[in-house]
Design a protein around this motif. Sequence first.
Motif: not given
Lengths: 304, 368
Positions: A36, A211-212, A215-216, A219, A263, A267, A270, B91-92, B95, B99
């Motif tokens: 990132v 990918v998450a 990145i997650g 971030v 994920i 999220t 995040v 990318g956040i 997904p 999901a």
Amino acid sequence: MFDLLRDLLFDYTLRNVALGSAVLGIVSGVLGSFAVLRRQALLGDTLSHAALPGICLAFLLTGSKDLPVLLLGAGIAGWLGTALILRIVRDTRLDQDAALGIVLSAFFGFGIMLLTFISKRNDANQAGLDKFLFGQAAALVTRNVVTLAIIGGVALAVVVLFYKEFKLLAFDADFSASLGFNTERLSVLLTSLIVAAVVIGLQTVGVVLMVAMLIGPAVAARQWTDRLGVMLGLAAFFGALAGVSGAILSVEASRLPTGPMIILALTLIVIISLYLAPAHGLVWDWARNRRHRRNLQAPPPLMP
Amino acid sequence: MNSGQVILLTGILVASASALPGCFLLLRRMAMMADAISHAILPGIVAGYFIARGPNLLAGFAGAALAAVVTVALVEALQRTGRVAGQAAIGIVFPALFALGTVLVSRFFSNVHLDTDAVLYGNIEFSAFESLLVGDLDLGPQSLWIMGGLCAINLAFILLLYKELKLATFDPGLAAALGFSPVLIHYALMGILSITAVGAFTAVGAVLVVALMIIPAATAYLLTDRLPVMIGLAVACGALAATLGYGVAVALDASVAGAMATLAGALFGLAFLFAPEQGLVARTRRQARQRRRFAVETLIVHLLNHEGTQNQATESAVAHLGEELRWADRVRDEAITRAADDGLIARENGHLALTASGRETARAVMAR
């Protein structure tokens, strides 16, 4: 709560799942932070999709479903994908976005073709490769967790060894080149480590959502601190937290695939970080702006 | 039509409909946005089905288009906060939405028309078996109507807004100055992209939509410098990949969509290597030719500089040249042979002299 804790320690499946996802979270959190910071966030997306044909070819060539064999194939394919992206960006007028999209979708398409080809052959040993699409943490056995932990441990050891170089590369690649570091070689090393992180995640999260996982955590961690060392630690923690909680949810409610649950947990982390992290949080920003606006609207002081 | 022909024709229509907006997406350097949108429409489709209480086509379309707009808006909002840079925002967002969509599918729609694997690579194989029914009238395979309609819509969109799209793509600043709203055109293109993705989604799944949008456009981009030609070539490449891919899939008894994407990738590989100007082979040959020409020019200019001076004899000695110009023996001999073959220099016992035409060429080089 107590039951869950007991299960984590003594239930065979749950313990493996939790350990495997924790390893994944830690490694992908740390390496994703570098991705990132270097503004290569979506490289992980292409790498994980590109791994699929590698898994299928490894199975077709060896006939074995041993995790190390499949992961070796995945790693090689991911690596090849990276090399192709670099070539496309360097030798054509296509930009990085296009190169990522081309390699991602072509490799994945090839993987799907092989996957359906394998599953339609009447082979007693065939089923199960498609669990790599969305991940299936419940299928982890202790031997697998050990494999993942070894790969992850080696990757993290390399990060510790090259910490100074990677830090410089992430923040000022030109300066690091001017100091005499071979930035190209360092960058290849870092990308290879990201391939390793992706490989660890294939069985738990699956290729589509990996990918998450890179990145997650990065971030989220970035919102809490401005120091790289702290950020890496936090990213590892957030990654592990999301991995373990998502995996447990999917094992307990058995109909849900693991990858998506991890994920979704991530999220949530995040979003909380974006809004509530001290200093960077959007809520504090909003409150600060409000205060400033009120102060500006106060009557001006009287002039003498 | 038999089922094979329906599948093949559906594939060609999907590829054509995808390649049209794909060209602009590629030129606007937003290729990965296609990836984000094609994944993020899943929860939209599920929500549409949920509200309509069943796999209703229109509800799916509406939900997906809404999800696509939400995706683009979310990505841009995240980037605007200044806390999540560029690609990371994409990318956040996707997904998370994908999901969510997968969890909803496995919770509420397991084994009903949408299963999680089909979400990834579609089931074009079933396209022949679902007919469009109006009342009692059977109008033939539904997939042909959907994808044919999308082809027509996308073509009409590009023909009607060609000038605006072209301008906003290549020079957004000028477009804004002339009074076209680049933002409006941007969102119009995103809208077209999302309905194309929805239509293609059921046929080829989330990831392979991306293949058919980006790869043929990228292949065409390597073959031409003109936008209309690029669009035409992209559609042709997509259709060719669909046709060949269908053949391969039938031969191997594998996924048609996967084979189409693979063949699209293979065609790109061919263009990458052999494109007439942009290709790797052409580039390498051009560089080699330029290197050779530069060596000859360096040689004759060197000879011209020392012609008629005191040290002409030493400077024109073949043995001295390698040291003077820092050339390896092989490079030196090649340059001398080539210059002599072209009649630019003459060799006399170990020394070189310019011919009349060589002198003229060297002067022309100096005057450049």
